[in-house]
Write a protein that holds these residues in place. Structure first.
Motif, short mmCIF file in Angstrom:
data_model
loop_
_atom_site.label_atom_id
_atom_site.label_comp_id
_atom_site.label_asym_id
_atom_site.label_seq_id
_atom_site.Cartn_x
_atom_site.Cartn_y
_atom_site.Cartn_z
N LEU B 284 -15.64 -53.98 3.87
CA LEU B 284 -16.18 -53.03 4.82
C LEU B 284 -15.19 -51.89 5.10
N ALA B 285 -13.92 -52.24 5.23
CA ALA B 285 -12.90 -51.22 5.51
C ALA B 285 -12.83 -50.18 4.40
N GLU B 286 -13.04 -50.62 3.17
CA GLU B 286 -12.96 -49.68 2.05
C GLU B 286 -14.17 -48.75 2.04
N VAL B 287 -15.35 -49.30 2.36
CA VAL B 287 -16.55 -48.45 2.44
C VAL B 287 -16.33 -47.40 3.53
N MET B 288 -15.73 -47.85 4.64
CA MET B 288 -15.50 -46.93 5.75
C MET B 288 -14.47 -45.87 5.35
N GLY B 289 -13.47 -46.28 4.58
CA GLY B 289 -12.47 -45.32 4.12
C GLY B 289 -13.11 -44.25 3.23
N ARG B 290 -14.09 -44.65 2.47
CA ARG B 290 -14.74 -43.72 1.53
C ARG B 290 -15.77 -42.85 2.21
N LEU B 291 -16.57 -43.45 3.11
CA LEU B 291 -17.72 -42.72 3.66
C LEU B 291 -17.60 -42.39 5.15
N GLY B 292 -16.59 -42.95 5.79
CA GLY B 292 -16.46 -42.70 7.23
C GLY B 292 -17.33 -43.64 8.04
N ILE B 293 -17.06 -43.65 9.34
CA ILE B 293 -17.76 -44.59 10.22
C ILE B 293 -19.24 -44.22 10.36
N ALA B 294 -19.55 -42.95 10.11
CA ALA B 294 -20.94 -42.47 10.24
C ALA B 294 -21.88 -43.23 9.31
N ALA B 295 -21.33 -43.74 8.21
CA ALA B 295 -22.16 -44.47 7.25
C ALA B 295 -22.74 -45.75 7.84
N PHE B 296 -22.23 -46.15 8.99
CA PHE B 296 -22.70 -47.41 9.59
C PHE B 296 -23.57 -47.18 10.82
N MET B 297 -23.86 -45.93 11.11
CA MET B 297 -24.62 -45.62 12.33
C MET B 297 -26.13 -45.80 12.08
#
Ligand code: SF4
Ligand code: SF4
Ligand code: SF4
Ligand code: SF4
Ligand code: SF4
Ligand code: SF4
Lengths: 282, 297
Positions: B284-297
């Motif tokens: 999850l941390a890597e996805v967030m690093g790539r796409l930012g926290i907005a990707a989980f909103m």
């Protein structure tokens, strides 16, 4: 035993006990010890136990009046009460059964636990809560880098001139490198040193000996913590043996005792007083 | 050195995961034996005396005589022979214990015990709900979810893929501060509390940890309401990352379920193979690093 050894519970007159062991190691209990803990939980507690994040058993809801009895029962199985308050907490180590272990970290943890307990008996408590965590390899499963003192065992690997048989065991599931640092190029293996976490597993997998373990080393990290203000530990020193890592931890704790104010954790002390007391990192 | 090479050389490589044996996969750690990681199902953060005895019996009959306590409150039974796995599992099931906490899945949920006197809000119940809904679910990589009953964060929520921390709004009593003890002032680690003309004032640096209210023994400060702070993208392992604030002061337990659902769905949708890997997916941390926290909103 004193107030430092128990954790207050919500119910009046009841406390939670963390159970330590001086052999075998607190995170590795024998069947007999598990049975004894079950009996105590049933007879004096709520009938249940909690396994803490620092890998110890905690028996909640023990009547304070029963503490002497419980202590005696525990002692009969080589167990004692501890690991709360401003004390060294259980020194955590990887499962002894994990195949990635570069060195026997649980033995080192047991030794440290005994040493710290001895010092406790001499009434030389540490200034603040101290978490020591020993990871058997770079995956840091016991969280060495958010602990006050953490060790990570490393294995230096080399590519030898023994011919690679292209079996690809070291690259594919289930034995292959967990971080995909290995590629099979024409005639030889190539290791991406940026990605490699030096767990050494590939050297054991490779039967022709194209990848071999050259030496071990031990990274000692200090100043990390979780909690209210989490902090990542930094690499303090790298030493060539577990024995030296233990000696280094011993002298770090001495320095911490000598310099810290009451309640200050190692990370706090470094933030306030700098690196003079432990000596600069190398 | 030679010794370790010996130890790691396996006749038939069988380190890995036995798939589909039971409710969850089992981690195999050697050619001939497995490490069974047991946890209580439905999720509880405690083991009953009866469960401990079941583990004792399995350990004695099929294991090595020892139990390892893991950092995610599983009990690990090392060295169960391959031919005894079925028998060992049967005994464990009988006691409400299941193998789990391995492989690419939602690992054992971690919650504080509610008996902790520092808890701002109980977390066992919500932890159980999250476990019922999402526990052991298949994921692109491992996912750890941790609940902490207060900002002391003993369960390491900041280093979990999803970390949930109970927080509370501190309110000064109408009558003002009854004693001049300053306990509340000395415990605040964030420089968020002051006393002005006998009244306690909190400023915007306050992180709702409630340490000050818990330190006041004279009823000068109280907790007016509690909620959860949600962090995502934390990890520890090959590198350390502290979770980033995703939601603050979520008051309703059901909203926590929705949030976990949303974050896990986004993670499943967006995780891809790591750069240069043909088999490992991002955490999850890597996805967030790539796409930012907005990707989980
Ligand atoms: S840190 Fe390495 S040796 Fe320790 S449990 Fe994790 S993988 Fe195994
Ligand atoms: S290349 Fe070898 S030593 Fe490096 S991370 Fe991969 S398996 Fe471990
Ligand atoms: S390096 Fe060793 S394990 Fe890897 S492919 Fe070559 S022979 Fe096989
Ligand atoms: S995080 Fe708070 S509530 Fe949870 S165990 Fe720690 S002190 Fe207790
Ligand atoms: S709640 Fe925490 S941060 Fe806020 S004033 Fe009190 S102690 Fe300080
Ligand atoms: S701890 Fe309570 S009584 Fe003491 S100064 Fe703070 S508000 Fe007043």
């Amino acid at each position: 035993m004193d107030a430092n050894d128990v954790t207050a519970g919500r119910a009046r007159g009841r406390v939670a006990l963390r159970v330590g062991s001086t052999g075998p190691y607190s995170s590795e209990l024998t069947a007999g010890q598990i049975g004894a803990i079950a009996d105590i939980a049933e007879r004096y507690g709520s009938g249940a136990v909690h396994v803490t994040p620092r890998q110890t058993m905690e028996i909640p809801h023990i009547d304070i009046a029963a503490l002497p009895d419980v202590t005696t029962l525990l002692a009969g199985h080589g167990l004692h009460i501890g690991y709360a308050g401003r004390r060294p907490r259980n020194v955590t180590a990887c499962s002894h059964w994990c195949l990635y272990n570069v060195a026997p970290m649980r033995d080192a943890a047991l030794q440290l636990n005994c040493l710290l307990n001895e010092n406790e008996n001499e009434k030389m408590p540490l200034p603040g809560k101290t978490n020591i965590s020993l990871s058997g390899c770079g995956f840091s499963c016991v969280r060495s880098r958010t602990s006050d003192v953490g060790v990570i065992a490393r294995s230096e690997i080399v590519i030898t001139d023994k011919k690679c048989k292209k079996c690809s065991l070291c690259v594919k599931e289930p034995l292959g490198c967990q971080v995909d640092a290995i590629t099979l190029a024409e005639g030889a293996v190539v290791i991406d040193r940026q990605k490699c976490v030096r767990c050494g597993f590939c050297s054991g997998v490779c039967r022709p000996g194209s990848i071999m373990m050259k030496s071990k080393s031990f990274d000692v990290f200090i100043g990390g913590n979780g909690g209210l203000k989490p902090r990542e530990a930094f690499l303090y020193r790298t030493v060539p043996s577990l024995r030296e890592a233990m000696e280094l931890i011993g002298s770090l704790l001495e320095g911490y005792r000598a310099h810290a104010r009451e309640g200050e954790r190692i990370g706090d002390l470094i933030e306030r007083a700098g690196m003079e007391w432990p000596g600069q990192k190398t | 050195m030679e010794e370790s090479r010996e130890k790691f050389t396996l006749e038939t490589p069988q380190v890995g995961i036995i798939r589909g044996v039971a409710a969850r996969d089992i981690e195999v750690v050697g050619g001939k034996s497995v490490n069974l990681r047991a946890s209580a199902r439905p999720y509880r953060n405690v083991y009953t005396a009866a469960q401990l005895r079941a583990i004792k019996s399995v350990v004695e009959k099929y294991g090595s005589g020892k139990v390892h306590l893991t950092p995610r409150h599983n009990l690990e039974i090392p060295e169960v022979g391959q031919k005894n796995i079925d028998r060992a599992l049967k005994e464990l099931y009988g006691a409400g214990l299941f193998p789990g906490g391995a492989g690419s899945s939602v690992r054992n949920i971690f919650t504080c015990p509610d008996w902790c006197s520092k808890a701002v809000r109980p977390v066992q119940e919500i932890g159980t709900m999250v476990s019922r809904n999402f526990g052991d679910m298949d994921m692109p990589n491992k996912v750890t979810i941790s609940f902490a009953g207060c900002s002391n964060a003993c369960s390491r929520p900041q280093n979990s893929d999803i970390g949930i921390i109970a927080v509370g709004k501190v309110a000064a009593s109408e009558e003002g501060c009854p004693e001049d003890c300053a306990s509340c002032l000395s415990v605040c680690r964030f420089g968020a509390i002051r006393k002005l003309d006998g009244r306690i004032m909190l400023n915007e640096k306050c992180v709702d940890c409630c340490k000050c209210a818990q330190a006041c023994a004279h009823g000068g400060l109280g907790i007016a309401g509690t909620g959860f702070r949600v962090l995502i993208g934390g990890k520890e392992g090959t590198s350390v990352r502290f979770g980033v604030k995703y939601a603050d002061f979520v008051e309703d337990d059901f909203e926590i379920l929705e949030i976990v659902d949303r974050v896990l769905n986004c993670y499943r949708e967006k995780a891809r193979l790591r750069d240069g890997s043909t088999r490992k997916k991002e955490r999850l941390a890597e996805v967030m690093g790539r796409l930012g926290i907005a990707a989980f909103m």
